[in-house]
Motif scaffolding. Structure first.
Motif, PDB file in Angstrom:
ATOM      1  N   GLN A 122      21.318 112.014  18.263  1.00 40.58           N
ATOM      2  CA  GLN A 122      21.693 111.594  19.611  1.00 40.58           C
ATOM      3  C   GLN A 122      22.776 112.508  20.187  1.00 40.58           C
ATOM      4  OE1 GLN A 122      20.552 108.789  21.607  1.00 40.58           O
ATOM      5  NE2 GLN A 122      21.738 109.901  23.156  1.00 40.58           N
ATOM      6  N   VAL A 123      22.537 112.955  21.406  1.00 41.49           N
ATOM      7  CA  VAL A 123      23.544 113.691  22.175  1.00 41.49           C
ATOM      8  C   VAL A 123      23.818 112.896  23.444  1.00 41.49           C
ATOM      9  CG1 VAL A 123      24.019 115.783  23.496  1.00 41.49           C
ATOM     10  CG2 VAL A 123      22.902 115.942  21.257  1.00 41.49           C
ATOM     11  N   PRO A 176      25.617 115.642  32.039  1.00 37.25           N
ATOM     12  CA  PRO A 176      25.113 114.282  31.748  1.00 37.25           C
ATOM     13  C   PRO A 176      23.591 114.242  31.610  1.00 37.25           C
ATOM     14  CG  PRO A 176      26.848 114.167  33.372  1.00 37.25           C
ATOM     15  CD  PRO A 176      26.582 115.628  33.146  1.00 37.25           C
ATOM     16  N   GLU A 177      22.891 115.090  32.332  1.00 40.41           N
ATOM     17  CA  GLU A 177      21.433 115.088  32.247  1.00 40.41           C
ATOM     18  C   GLU A 177      20.914 115.675  30.936  1.00 40.41           C
ATOM     19  OE1 GLU A 177      23.301 116.322  34.752  1.00 40.41           O
ATOM     20  OE2 GLU A 177      22.477 118.208  35.527  1.00 40.41           O
ATOM     21  N   ASP A 178      21.803 116.219  30.104  1.00 41.06           N
ATOM     22  CA  ASP A 178      21.407 116.682  28.773  1.00 41.06           C
ATOM     23  C   ASP A 178      21.394 115.534  27.762  1.00 41.06           C
ATOM     24  OD1 ASP A 178      23.375 119.607  29.382  1.00 41.06           O
ATOM     25  OD2 ASP A 178      21.183 119.453  29.465  1.00 41.06           O
ATOM     26  N   THR A 179      21.854 114.366  28.172  1.00 42.80           N
ATOM     27  CA  THR A 179      21.870 113.211  27.286  1.00 42.80           C
ATOM     28  C   THR A 179      20.462 112.867  26.835  1.00 42.80           C
ATOM     29  OG1 THR A 179      23.881 112.274  28.246  1.00 42.80           O
ATOM     30  CG2 THR A 179      22.384 110.745  27.134  1.00 42.80           C
ATOM     31  N   ALA A 180      20.265 112.812  25.521  1.00 38.24           N
ATOM     32  CA  ALA A 180      18.935 112.555  24.962  1.00 38.24           C
ATOM     33  C   ALA A 180      19.032 112.519  23.442  1.00 38.24           C
ATOM     34  CB  ALA A 180      17.951 113.647  25.372  1.00 38.24           C
ATOM     35  N   VAL A 181      17.955 112.081  22.821  1.00 40.37           N
ATOM     36  CA  VAL A 181      17.796 112.285  21.385  1.00 40.37           C
ATOM     37  C   VAL A 181      17.114 113.635  21.213  1.00 40.37           C
ATOM     38  CG1 VAL A 181      16.756 111.464  19.242  1.00 40.37           C
ATOM     39  CG2 VAL A 181      17.606 109.812  20.938  1.00 40.37           C
ATOM     40  N   GLY A 216      13.864 106.298  28.693  1.00 37.94           N
ATOM     41  CA  GLY A 216      12.869 106.037  29.717  1.00 37.94           C
ATOM     42  C   GLY A 216      12.038 107.233  30.128  1.00 37.94           C
ATOM     43  N   LYS A 217      12.205 108.349  29.439  1.00 39.51           N
ATOM     44  CA  LYS A 217      11.459 109.555  29.796  1.00 39.51           C
ATOM     45  C   LYS A 217      10.621 110.036  28.614  1.00 39.51           C
ATOM     46  CE  LYS A 217      14.640 111.267  33.320  1.00 39.51           C
ATOM     47  NZ  LYS A 217      15.391 112.450  33.821  1.00 39.51           N
ATOM     48  N   GLU A 218       9.655 110.886  28.919  1.00 36.71           N
ATOM     49  CA  GLU A 218       8.835 111.469  27.869  1.00 36.71           C
ATOM     50  C   GLU A 218       9.625 112.555  27.126  1.00 36.71           C
ATOM     51  OE1 GLU A 218       4.374 110.864  29.798  1.00 36.71           O
ATOM     52  OE2 GLU A 218       5.139 112.866  29.362  1.00 36.71           O
ATOM     53  N   ARG A 219       9.198 112.805  25.913  1.00 36.08           N
ATOM     54  CA  ARG A 219       9.819 113.877  25.137  1.00 36.08           C
ATOM     55  C   ARG A 219       9.491 115.215  25.790  1.00 36.08           C
ATOM     56  NH1 ARG A 219       9.318 113.525  18.690  1.00 36.08           N
ATOM     57  NH2 ARG A 219       9.954 111.424  19.320  1.00 36.08           N
ATOM     58  N   GLU A 220      10.498 116.080  25.924  1.00 35.01           N
ATOM     59  CA  GLU A 220      10.276 117.372  26.558  1.00 35.01           C
ATOM     60  C   GLU A 220      10.720 118.499  25.652  1.00 35.01           C
ATOM     61  OE1 GLU A 220      12.510 118.499  30.041  1.00 35.01           O
ATOM     62  OE2 GLU A 220      14.424 117.843  29.193  1.00 35.01           O
ATOM     63  N   PHE A 221      10.009 119.597  25.787  1.00 32.98           N
ATOM     64  CA  PHE A 221      10.330 120.820  25.055  1.00 32.98           C
ATOM     65  C   PHE A 221      11.621 121.420  25.605  1.00 32.98           C
ATOM     66  CE2 PHE A 221       9.894 124.819  23.040  1.00 32.98           C
ATOM     67  CZ  PHE A 221      10.110 125.811  23.995  1.00 32.98           C
ATOM     68  N   VAL A 222      12.463 121.956  24.717  1.00 32.48           N
ATOM     69  CA  VAL A 222      13.727 122.577  25.125  1.00 32.48           C
ATOM     70  C   VAL A 222      13.768 124.061  24.761  1.00 32.48           C
ATOM     71  CG1 VAL A 222      16.234 122.583  24.837  1.00 32.48           C
ATOM     72  CG2 VAL A 222      14.985 120.406  24.903  1.00 32.48           C
ATOM     73  N   ALA A 223      13.457 124.382  23.494  1.00 33.09           N
ATOM     74  CA  ALA A 223      13.620 125.768  23.051  1.00 33.09           C
ATOM     75  C   ALA A 223      12.735 126.037  21.842  1.00 33.09           C
ATOM     76  CB  ALA A 223      15.079 126.047  22.692  1.00 33.09           C
ATOM     77  N   ALA A 224      12.370 127.306  21.660  1.00 30.92           N
ATOM     78  CA  ALA A 224      11.547 127.693  20.519  1.00 30.92           C
ATOM     79  C   ALA A 224      12.035 129.024  19.954  1.00 30.92           C
ATOM     80  CB  ALA A 224      10.084 127.814  20.931  1.00 30.92           C
ATOM     81  N   PHE A 267      13.070 119.730  20.816  1.00 26.28           N
ATOM     82  CA  PHE A 267      12.635 118.889  21.915  1.00 26.28           C
ATOM     83  C   PHE A 267      13.725 117.854  22.153  1.00 26.28           C
ATOM     84  CE2 PHE A 267       7.979 119.717  22.463  1.00 26.28           C
ATOM     85  CZ  PHE A 267       7.829 120.665  21.462  1.00 26.28           C
ATOM     86  N   ARG A 268      13.647 117.171  23.284  1.00 23.86           N
ATOM     87  CA  ARG A 268      14.577 116.071  23.548  1.00 23.86           C
ATOM     88  C   ARG A 268      13.866 114.966  24.311  1.00 23.86           C
ATOM     89  NH1 ARG A 268      18.668 119.030  27.905  1.00 23.86           N
ATOM     90  NH2 ARG A 268      17.166 119.203  29.626  1.00 23.86           N
ATOM     91  N   GLN A 269      14.388 113.757  24.133  1.00 23.21           N
ATOM     92  CA  GLN A 269      13.834 112.613  24.843  1.00 23.21           C
ATOM     93  C   GLN A 269      14.971 111.761  25.378  1.00 23.21           C
ATOM     94  OE1 GLN A 269      11.028 110.248  22.597  1.00 23.21           O
ATOM     95  NE2 GLN A 269      10.113 109.435  24.473  1.00 23.21           N
ATOM     96  N   ALA A 270      15.051 111.704  26.692  1.00 22.24           N
ATOM     97  CA  ALA A 270      16.048 110.882  27.361  1.00 22.24           C
ATOM     98  C   ALA A 270      15.518 109.460  27.509  1.00 22.24           C
ATOM     99  CB  ALA A 270      16.376 111.476  28.726  1.00 22.24           C
TER     100      ALA A 270
END
Length: 120
Positions: free
Chosen positions: A115-116, A88-93, A42-50, A37-40
């Motif tokens: 952090q990415v 740049p939009e991939d920036t997140a924890v 000011g945004k909610e944590r989102e699923f990325v891959a499984a 998952f990732r969280q940018a």
């Protein structure tokens, strides 16, 4: 109890690649569904891959398909996320996650995050 430890984040320029790794340990983890998952900011944590531990079943969200690859290594007990052509939009924890059932239903264990940051 399952422990997840991520590594591999960093600061890169757009178009570069990074590889994240999650070392998994603990009781019974081989039966868990695994994911990232990732969280940018000011945004909610989102699923990325499984992925499952055999590596026979994988899923990635549309925004990373063709750029990210998720893989599992049942010998090293790692779940890796190879990220190419970063934007740049991939920036997140980025967080490694483990679930007894479906990874989108309920995550039972989280890693501490890595952090990415992708600069334009």
């Amino acid at each position: 109890q399952v422990q997840l430890v991520e590594s591999g984040g960093g600061l890169v320029q757009a178009g570069a690649s990074l590889s994240l790794s999650c070392v998994v340990s603990g009781r019974g983890f081989s039966s868990y569904s695994m994911g990232w998952f990732r969280q940018a900011p000011g945004k909610e944590r989102e699923f990325v891959a499984a992925i499952n531990w055999s590596g026979t079943s994988t899923y990635l969200i549309d925004s990373v398909k063709g750029r990210f690859t998720i893989s599992s290594d049942a010998v090293k007990n790692t779940i890796d996320l190879q990220m190419n052509d970063l934007k740049p939009e991939d920036t997140a924890v980025y967080y490694c996650a483990a679930a007894r059932g479906g990874i989108l239903d309920e995550v039972n264990y989280w890693g501490q995050g890595t952090q990415v940051t992708v600069s334009s």
